[in-house]
Design an enzyme around this catalytic site. Structure first.
Site, PDB file in Angstrom:
ATOM      1  N   ASN A 142       9.409  -2.142  -3.140  1.00 48.46           N
ATOM      2  CA  ASN A 142       9.305  -0.996  -2.237  1.00 48.46           C
ATOM      3  C   ASN A 142      10.653  -0.472  -1.771  1.00 48.46           C
ATOM      4  OD1 ASN A 142       8.620  -3.723  -1.079  1.00 48.46           O
ATOM      5  ND2 ASN A 142       9.308  -2.681   0.767  1.00 48.46           N
ATOM      6  N   SER A 190      -2.959   0.003  -1.827  1.00 53.09           N
ATOM      7  CA  SER A 190      -3.050   0.586  -0.489  1.00 53.09           C
ATOM      8  C   SER A 190      -3.133   2.104  -0.617  1.00 53.09           C
ATOM      9  CB  SER A 190      -1.798   0.199   0.297  1.00 53.09           C
ATOM     10  OG  SER A 190      -1.796   0.868   1.533  1.00 53.09           O
ATOM     11  N   GLY A 191      -4.131   2.703   0.053  1.00 57.80           N
ATOM     12  CA  GLY A 191      -4.371   4.132  -0.114  1.00 57.80           C
ATOM     13  C   GLY A 191      -3.255   5.043   0.364  1.00 57.80           C
ATOM     14  N   THR A 230     -18.776  -3.377   8.863  1.00 64.39           N
ATOM     15  CA  THR A 230     -19.404  -2.122   8.429  1.00 64.39           C
ATOM     16  C   THR A 230     -18.387  -1.307   7.641  1.00 64.39           C
ATOM     17  OG1 THR A 230     -20.809  -2.161  10.369  1.00 64.39           O
ATOM     18  CG2 THR A 230     -20.553  -0.024   9.266  1.00 64.39           C
ATOM     19  N   CYS A 316      10.193  -0.911   5.710  1.00 61.19           N
ATOM     20  CA  CYS A 316       8.958  -1.637   5.994  1.00 61.19           C
ATOM     21  C   CYS A 316       9.125  -2.566   7.174  1.00 61.19           C
ATOM     22  CB  CYS A 316       8.467  -2.359   4.767  1.00 61.19           C
ATOM     23  SG  CYS A 316       7.920  -1.155   3.573  1.00 61.19           S
TER      24      CYS A 316
HETATM   25  N1  PLP Z   1       3.229  -4.321  -0.226  1.00 54.91           N
HETATM   26  C1  PLP Z   1       4.174  -3.415  -0.493  1.00 54.91           C
HETATM   27  C2  PLP Z   1       4.992  -3.546  -1.743  1.00 54.91           C
HETATM   28  C3  PLP Z   1       4.406  -2.348   0.377  1.00 54.91           C
HETATM   29  O1  PLP Z   1       5.355  -1.443   0.118  1.00 54.91           O
HETATM   30  C4  PLP Z   1       3.614  -2.255   1.560  1.00 54.91           C
HETATM   31  C5  PLP Z   1       3.853  -1.179   2.542  1.00 54.91           C
HETATM   32  O2  PLP Z   1       4.917  -0.650   2.672  1.00 54.91           O
HETATM   33  C6  PLP Z   1       2.612  -3.226   1.781  1.00 54.91           C
HETATM   34  C7  PLP Z   1       2.450  -4.244   0.861  1.00 54.91           C
HETATM   35  C8  PLP Z   1       1.723  -3.156   2.980  1.00 54.91           C
HETATM   36  O3  PLP Z   1       0.743  -2.156   2.802  1.00 54.91           O
HETATM   37  P1  PLP Z   1      -0.029  -1.513   4.051  1.00 54.91           P
HETATM   38  O4  PLP Z   1       0.946  -0.637   4.756  1.00 54.91           O
HETATM   39  O5  PLP Z   1      -1.156  -0.737   3.428  1.00 54.91           O
HETATM   40  O6  PLP Z   1      -0.546  -2.629   4.876  1.00 54.91           O
END
Ligand code: PLP
Length: 371
Positions: A142, A190-191, A230, A316
């Site tokens: 990421n 992840s959407g 749900t 992140c």
């Molecule tokens: N894994 C990776 C490689 C990510 O880049 C991210 C979010 O930045 C996640 C997991 C976490 O995803 P979420 O934000 O949907 O919880």
């Protein structure tokens, strides 16, 4: 405002937004109810499951809807409760922290200076630690966008009798091999990284593992008892629509976005003291670039004041100024580590936007160096 932080999150597409609103208003039934309102909701969930499976290349009954990447990663790591796990030092904290908590022993494979973890390193570690129960390697990082050798790592894991999980949160919605081609046992998506709302994602669980999966949440037994609660039908329908739309546009879009990203990279790397972080095969929209003599945080703020939103490296861990564990693992020298910004563009970035982003970053690098 020009948004250049798609790797953090992406805007809803028009189609997804329309689905989200329409389903929220019209299809409010509980999909577990046997009456017609419930059946209408269940039909939308089934359709979204098919759309998701079509994007990932698996069958619909191998999909569990979750609240997003973090939950999918945590659920996948539950397979390794009390066992030995092998993952990489450049994983997202959702994998690293879930692994620290679930595993009895954790081994980490480091990347090379290019940001890629070699499958050879994973195979060597598996020989040293033959009791490894699960290997987890992300599809693409990421921070750098560097694509990892997932299929080779899965082969090494399987040869050693371990399960294989892939965090494909950054890859899904782009041209990525199918789960069958990658030979994953578990895969997280992840959407909100590909134009669906936040709070919805999926975990692919290979069919033959179904009986062995420990639930993450206990409750009413929805989704085959794997994920009680749900079902959030509007989010699920919107997620399905985002999967269908991605499948339609990703080939063309990835090529277009890659051209824009490469043009920005060329422009910015012409600045003295700049360094591109990560090499080899990368996601189309991510450019991680450092400018010696600047601080990422100040660059990000200067760019923001000029209408460009980008990320100061470790987005992140937003809100903290912890140094990036990814750049550290890659051995990036300190002056570049503290000055690395991540520019990430996507479907709604125009050619004009990309030109403007590069111009603003150039201007802000000059200002930061003066100041
Ligand atoms: N894994 C990776 C490689 C990510 O880049 C991210 C979010 O930045 C996640 C997991 C976490 O995803 P979420 O934000 O949907 O919880």
């Amino acid at each position: 405002m020009i948004y250049a932080d798609y790797a953090a999150t992406s805007p809803l597409s028009e189609r997804v937004y329309e689905t989200l609103c329409r389903v929220s208003r019209d299809t409010f039934g509980n999909p577990s109810s046997a009456h017609s309102a419930g059946r209408a909701a269940a039909a939308l969930v089934d359709r979204a499951r098919e759309q998701t499976a079509a994007l990932l290349g698996c069958s619909p009954d191998e999909i569990v809807f979750t609240s997003g990447g973090t939950e999918s990663d945590n659920h996948a790591l539950r397979f390794a409760e009390g066992k030995t796990v092998l993952t990489s030092s450049i994983e997202h904290p959702a994998v690293l922290n879930a692994a620290w908590n679930a595993a009895s022993r954790l081994h980490l494979a480091d990347p090379g200076a290019d940001g890629r973890v070699s499958a050879g390193t994973i195979a060597d570690l598996l020989r040293e630690v033959p009791e490894t129960a699960l290997v987890s390697l992300m599809y693409a990082n990421n921070e750098t966008g560097v694509i990892q050798p997932v299929r080779e790592a899965a082969d090494a894991a399987h040869a050693a009798g371990a399960l294989f999980h892939c965090d494909a949160v950054q890859g899904a919605g782009h041209c990525m091999p199918t789960v069958r081609e990658l030979d994953c046992d578990l895969l997280s998506v992840s959407g909100h990284k590909f134009h669906a709302p936040k709070g919805i994602g999926a975990l692919y669980i290979r069919k033959r593992l179904a009986g062995q999966v420990p639930p993450l949440l206990y409750g009413g037994g929805q989704q085959g008892g794997l994920r009680s609660g749900t079902l959030p039908v509007p989010l699920i329908a919107a997620f399905g629509e985002a999967c269908a739309e991605a499948a339609e546009v990703m080939h063309e879009e990835d090529a277009r976005v890659r051209r824009l990203r490469d043009a920005m990279a060329e422009e910015l790397l012409a600045l003295p003291g700049s360094l591109r972080i990560g090499a080899g095969e990368t996601l189309p929209g991510i450019l991680n670039i450092a400018f010696a003599g600047t601080y990422a945080e100040s660059l990000m703020l200067l760019c923001d004041l000029r209408g460009v939103c980008l990320s100061a490296g470790s987005a992140c861990h937003a809100g903290t100024d912890t140094p990036s564990h990814v750049l550290e693992a890659m051995g990036v020298p300190e002056e570049f580590r503290s000055s690395a910004v991540r520019i990430s563009i996507g479907r709604f970035t125009s050619a004009e936007d990309a030109v403007r982003i590069a111009a603003v970053v150039r201007e802000c690098v000059a200002l930061a160096r003066e100041g």
